[in-house]
Scaffold this active site. Structure first.
Site, mmCIF file in Angstrom:
data_model
loop_
_atom_site.group_PDB
_atom_site.id
_atom_site.type_symbol
_atom_site.label_atom_id
_atom_site.label_comp_id
_atom_site.label_asym_id
_atom_site.label_seq_id
_atom_site.Cartn_x
_atom_site.Cartn_y
_atom_site.Cartn_z
ATOM 1 N N LYS A 259 -3.437 8.521 7.040
ATOM 2 C CA LYS A 259 -2.840 7.193 6.976
ATOM 3 C C LYS A 259 -1.657 7.106 7.940
ATOM 4 O O LYS A 259 -0.753 7.940 7.899
ATOM 5 C CB LYS A 259 -2.361 6.884 5.545
ATOM 6 C CG LYS A 259 -3.456 6.934 4.478
ATOM 7 C CD LYS A 259 -4.399 5.757 4.545
ATOM 8 C CE LYS A 259 -3.795 4.501 3.976
ATOM 9 N NZ LYS A 259 -3.674 4.482 2.522
ATOM 10 N N SER B 12 -14.361 7.505 -3.081
ATOM 11 C CA SER B 12 -13.177 7.172 -2.307
ATOM 12 C C SER B 12 -12.927 8.326 -1.343
ATOM 13 O O SER B 12 -13.738 9.244 -1.238
ATOM 14 C CB SER B 12 -11.985 6.970 -3.248
ATOM 15 O OG SER B 12 -10.855 6.569 -2.546
ATOM 16 N N LEU B 13 -11.788 8.295 -0.623
ATOM 17 C CA LEU B 13 -11.430 9.381 0.279
ATOM 18 C C LEU B 13 -10.062 9.927 -0.087
ATOM 19 O O LEU B 13 -9.186 9.183 -0.530
ATOM 20 C CB LEU B 13 -11.392 8.895 1.730
ATOM 21 C CG LEU B 13 -12.721 8.596 2.412
ATOM 22 C CD1 LEU B 13 -12.466 7.978 3.782
ATOM 23 C CD2 LEU B 13 -13.569 9.847 2.552
ATOM 24 N N GLU C 197 -13.254 8.527 13.162
ATOM 25 C CA GLU C 197 -13.426 7.084 13.328
ATOM 26 C C GLU C 197 -12.240 6.336 12.724
ATOM 27 O O GLU C 197 -11.417 6.914 12.013
ATOM 28 C CB GLU C 197 -14.730 6.630 12.671
ATOM 29 C CG GLU C 197 -14.803 6.916 11.184
ATOM 30 C CD GLU C 197 -16.190 6.702 10.596
ATOM 31 O OE1 GLU C 197 -17.066 6.185 11.307
ATOM 32 O OE2 GLU C 197 -16.397 7.066 9.433
ATOM 33 N N PHE D 167 2.249 1.884 -3.453
ATOM 34 C CA PHE D 167 1.188 2.361 -4.348
ATOM 35 C C PHE D 167 0.859 3.823 -4.041
ATOM 36 O O PHE D 167 0.716 4.648 -4.952
ATOM 37 C CB PHE D 167 -0.072 1.509 -4.203
ATOM 38 C CG PHE D 167 -1.203 1.963 -5.099
ATOM 39 C CD1 PHE D 167 -1.259 1.544 -6.418
ATOM 40 C CD2 PHE D 167 -2.177 2.830 -4.627
ATOM 41 C CE1 PHE D 167 -2.282 1.978 -7.250
ATOM 42 C CE2 PHE D 167 -3.197 3.270 -5.451
ATOM 43 C CZ PHE D 167 -3.254 2.837 -6.771
ATOM 44 N N LYS E 18 -10.218 3.848 10.301
ATOM 45 C CA LYS E 18 -10.268 3.424 8.898
ATOM 46 C C LYS E 18 -9.989 1.924 8.850
ATOM 47 O O LYS E 18 -8.853 1.486 8.966
ATOM 48 C CB LYS E 18 -9.246 4.192 8.056
ATOM 49 C CG LYS E 18 -9.352 3.929 6.560
ATOM 50 C CD LYS E 18 -8.382 4.812 5.788
ATOM 51 C CE LYS E 18 -8.557 4.635 4.291
ATOM 52 N NZ LYS E 18 -8.233 3.274 3.840
ATOM 53 N N CYS F 80 19.617 -28.127 18.840
ATOM 54 C CA CYS F 80 20.981 -28.592 19.044
ATOM 55 C C CYS F 80 21.040 -29.166 20.457
ATOM 56 O O CYS F 80 20.855 -28.417 21.432
ATOM 57 C CB CYS F 80 21.978 -27.447 18.890
ATOM 58 S SG CYS F 80 23.651 -27.899 19.420
ATOM 59 N N ASP G 222 0.827 -1.202 0.000
ATOM 60 C CA ASP G 222 0.000 0.000 0.000
ATOM 61 C C ASP G 222 0.863 1.254 0.000
ATOM 62 O O ASP G 222 0.553 2.239 -0.669
ATOM 63 C CB ASP G 222 -0.914 0.012 1.229
ATOM 64 C CG ASP G 222 -2.020 -1.030 1.139
ATOM 65 O OD1 ASP G 222 -2.154 -1.663 0.071
ATOM 66 O OD2 ASP G 222 -2.758 -1.201 2.123
#
Length: 738
Positions: free
Chosen positions: A323, A88-89, A123, A42, A125, A439, A39
């Site tokens: 984000k 979208s946001l 809120e 991108f 995401k 071992c 993400d």
């Protein structure tokens, strides 16, 4: 300006390449549920595309990815049109960008002549799949993915397998036709359990909860979808007739009355400082929540203001997504090697092309054991998904399968070594059916000794700051002509300054602060002798010897932790020290008596008896005791057992108790110090920054004590403290019971 005027091979070429890449990656993400890049990668490409378009608007075409909402519609499902477009946001990636966005939104509202104080519905995401539910006359008639925002995929039969989505709305007042928007997700705990089951079955685990949710909801057979632990929270509303609500938060209350699942993680806030505090709080708690999040959504709560601000071609002007820094990236797996731990366990780990994730650069990550390597399906040379959640150890999730095509000759399988890389001893399971390879040369394997010495110096054991990892290597290095002074940890507390004189460590030579690639052995605890000055102890030597002397007085439970007994960690050590009081008492106890100690059980009891059966282990205890290490706890027989039968959880910071001191106070009074809140918890002691444990206590109606209440409980038992504790109201109790 004519687009052809932009020089080919420079900006135009970069723009065209970026456009193709973004379309390719978006298709893989939305339609195939197999992301080719993380993400974060991108987002970086998309932002660069937006930058070029801002500087060269003449390049922007109507079909630019920046003008589109999301993915296309898969041919595998019937296409359906949303009654109202799903947007979208806009994303922001720093608090400064968020502040700028809010300032811009407030300026836009002021231009409209609205001077009222804005409130922001803030809120989480959810990292899931956006879905729209269409109800007619209260009955669910269709469910669809967002698709390109106008047209989505019909996933009705699959959504019907999600139990908490009502097929019929409850209550009254719902419109004859209404679109409910929300996010389908897989809870974090359920995702981990589902992946564990896949690995046990020899199947590759799912990459992450978001892709798992998207792939689950797109199964052609609803029976397969029903096997996945899917849930949904609704967070918006599309087309509706006759529903008159004034705000987003008011709508949430209505949706909940209709029986729809609404997220508990939202607040209506008054301004930027409160929003920033919300972001900080959930940034700290994000790994303890019900589901994965990748950010925070901030919306203007008032519907009239939302309508006045409107939309761009792709996003609303009244909402934004902040984000968090990425916790999942893609990088190349250069090799798989193994490391030997302090109990002999041999663990594969991935050597990675260094990459920044969750704020730190990662170059290696655990792979647990050979079965996990096989189940994850990773090959050396793969591009892999790397995840690092907060302070959690970096983990290789799995390969990016789509990037293997054409590279098969570069890839190779990992083969577990047959011999210990440190001492050459043949590796084997410790017992039949054990997944882990070990071992067995625990006494003489150099790396096991080094790891044990490093462990016993840790904060949870003797807490010897001067004995870090590098010092542990130097003290235990077996190399000739001058091996380190420790051939066993038994000699640690008998070390003298003279013993440390010839201790060496391998260090890279540096020239003007830069590494030269040439390594040499240099003194660690003493200065380097010259023709004019003899070698002498450094300040580190004095510090180490002083801390070793201080460590001798540590309580019994810390000594137990320091011994590196399999399965015996701080919790079991505390319980054993409380129950028996002395090392001899623990050593001489029967396996049955050990197993009956609360927090111990048969597995730990068997490990203890097995450890004490080794003569060289007993030598460690005897040497430490002879050097003055405390092997029993002083017990105040007059200490009242005020907490007998009670379970307490301590959370947050108390002014006059460290976490260890608080637990010690509970244990010596007969109580149990638990690490998590449950219905069996008697009290929660909450200090500053208590976090989610306090939230859960309040949900369950468990009494919560501050430090004064805790002291009262310690002194007099539950009756007086219960009066001091806040008692939930009847409404709170009813909510907790639900």
């Amino acid at each position: 300006m004519d687009p052809d005027a932009v020089p080919a091979g420079t900006v135009r070429e970069e723009y065209e390449n970026l456009t193709d890449l973004v379309r390719k990656y978006r298709f893989a993400y939305y339609q195939q549920d197999e992301p080719l890049v993380s993400d974060a990668e991108f987002d970086e490409l998309f932002r660069r595309l937006e930058e070029i378009e801002a500087l060269h608007p003449e390049l922007v075409a109507n079909d630019s990815p920046t003008q589109e909402v999301g993915g296309e519609v898969s041919a595998a499902f019937a296409a359906v049109e949303h009654l109202q477009r799903m947007y979208s946001l806009e994303d922001v990636f720093s608090l400064a960008e968020l502040e700028a966005w809010i300032t811009k939104a407030e300026a836009g509202v002021s231009k409209l002549g609205d001077t009222a104080q804005l409130t922001w519905l803030t809120e989480l995401k959810i990292d899931g799949l956006a879905v729209s539910l269409l109800y007619r006359d209260g009955k669910l008639v269709r469910a669809a993915t967002r698709g390109d925002g106008t047209t989505g995929e019909d996933i009705t039969h699959n959504v019907l397998t999600i139990k908490e989505i009502p097929t019929e709305l409850t209550g009254t007042g719902f419109p004859s036709e209404v679109e409910i928007r929300g996010e389908v997700f897989i809870p974090s705990k359920a995702f981990a359990e589902f992946n564990e089951a896949l690995i046990e079955a020899g199947k590759a685990p799912l990459a992450n909860p978001r892709n798992a949710a998207a792939g689950s909801i797109r199964q052609k057979d609803p029976a397969e979808t029903a096997k996945r632990p899917l849930r949904m929270f609704v967070h918006g509303i599309g087309a509706r007739e006759g529903l008159e609500t004034l705000s987003q938060s008011q709508t949430y209350a209505v949706l909940e009355q209709w029986g729809l699942p609404v997220s508990p993680y939202f607040e209506v806030l008054g301004g930027l400082p409160e929003v920033l505090a919300f972001i900080k709080r959930y940034g700290e708690q994000r790994h303890t929540l019900m589901h994965e999040i990748d950010g925070i959504v901030v919306k203007i709560d008032d519907f009239a203001t939302q309508r006045a601000l409107g939309y761009t071609s792709r996003v609303p002007r009244w909402a934004v997504a902040y984000k968090y820094p990425p916790e999942e990236v893609h990088t190349k797996l250069l090799d798989i090697q193994v490391q030997v731990g302090r109990t002999g366990r041999v663990t594969p780990f991935g050597v990675l092309e260094p990459v920044k994730v969750a704020g730190s650069t990662v170059a290696r990550a655990t792979l647990h054991n050979q079965d996990v390597v096989k189940a994850k399906g990773v090959l050396i040379g793969d591009v892999v998904v790397l995840r690092k959640a907060g302070d959690v150890i970096p983990e290789i999730v799995g390969p990016v399968m789509a990037l293997r095509t054409g590279r098969e000759d570069e890839l190779r399988e990992f083969v577990m070594p047959a011999e210990c890389p440190s001492c050459g001893t043949e590796l084997a399971p410790s017992k039949e059916g054990d997944i882990d390879i070990r071992c067995p040369n625990s006494r003489s394997c150099p790396i096991q000794l080094t790891e044990r010495v490093a462990h016993l110096a840790g904060r949870g054991a003797f807490d010897i700051e001067a004995l870090g990892g590098e010092a542990a290597v130097a003290l235990t290095d077996p190399a000739e002509p001058r091996p380190g002074p420790l051939v066993s940890e038994s000699g640690l507390f008998s070390l003298t300054a003279a013993d440390l004189e010839h201790v060496r460590i391998l260090r890279e030579k540096r020239s003007k602060g830069v590494g030269t690639g040439v390594f040499e052995l240099v003194p660690y605890f003493w200065t380097k002798a010259t023709a004019k000055t003899p070698s002498k102890p450094t300040a580190t030597t004095a510090k180490l010897l002083a801390e070793l002397e201080k460590a001798k007085a540590q309580p019994l439970w810390r000594v137990l932790v320091a011994l590196s007994i399999r399965h015996v960690g701080p919790r079991a050590s505390r319980a054993l020290a409380t129950a028996f009081g002395t090392m001899d008492g623990i050593r001489n106890a029967s396996e049955e008596d050990l197993a009956h100690v609360d927090g111990v059980g048969p597995t730990i009891a068997a490990a203890l008896k097995e450890w004490f059966a080794e003569a060289w282990h007993v030598e460690i205890i005897d040497h430490w005791a002879a050097a003055g290490v405390r092997m029993e706890d002083e017990r105040d027989q007059s200490m009242p057992r005020t907490l007998e039968g009670l379970t307490l959880v301590v959370t947050g910071s108390l002014p006059n108790f460290s976490r260890d001191e608080a637990k010690e106070a509970i244990l010596i009074r007969g109580g149990k110090a638990a690490g998590s809140v449950s219905k069996n918890t008697s009290y929660v002691v909450a200090g500053e920054s208590a976090g989610t444990k306090l939230d859960k206590a309040e949900q369950l109606g468990i009494p919560v004590l501050d430090e004064d209440g805790f002291r009262e409980l310690l002194a007099n038992g539950p009756a007086p403290a219960a009066e001091a504790a806040p008692t939930p109201t009847s409404t709170e109790s009813e909510e907790a019971a639900e």
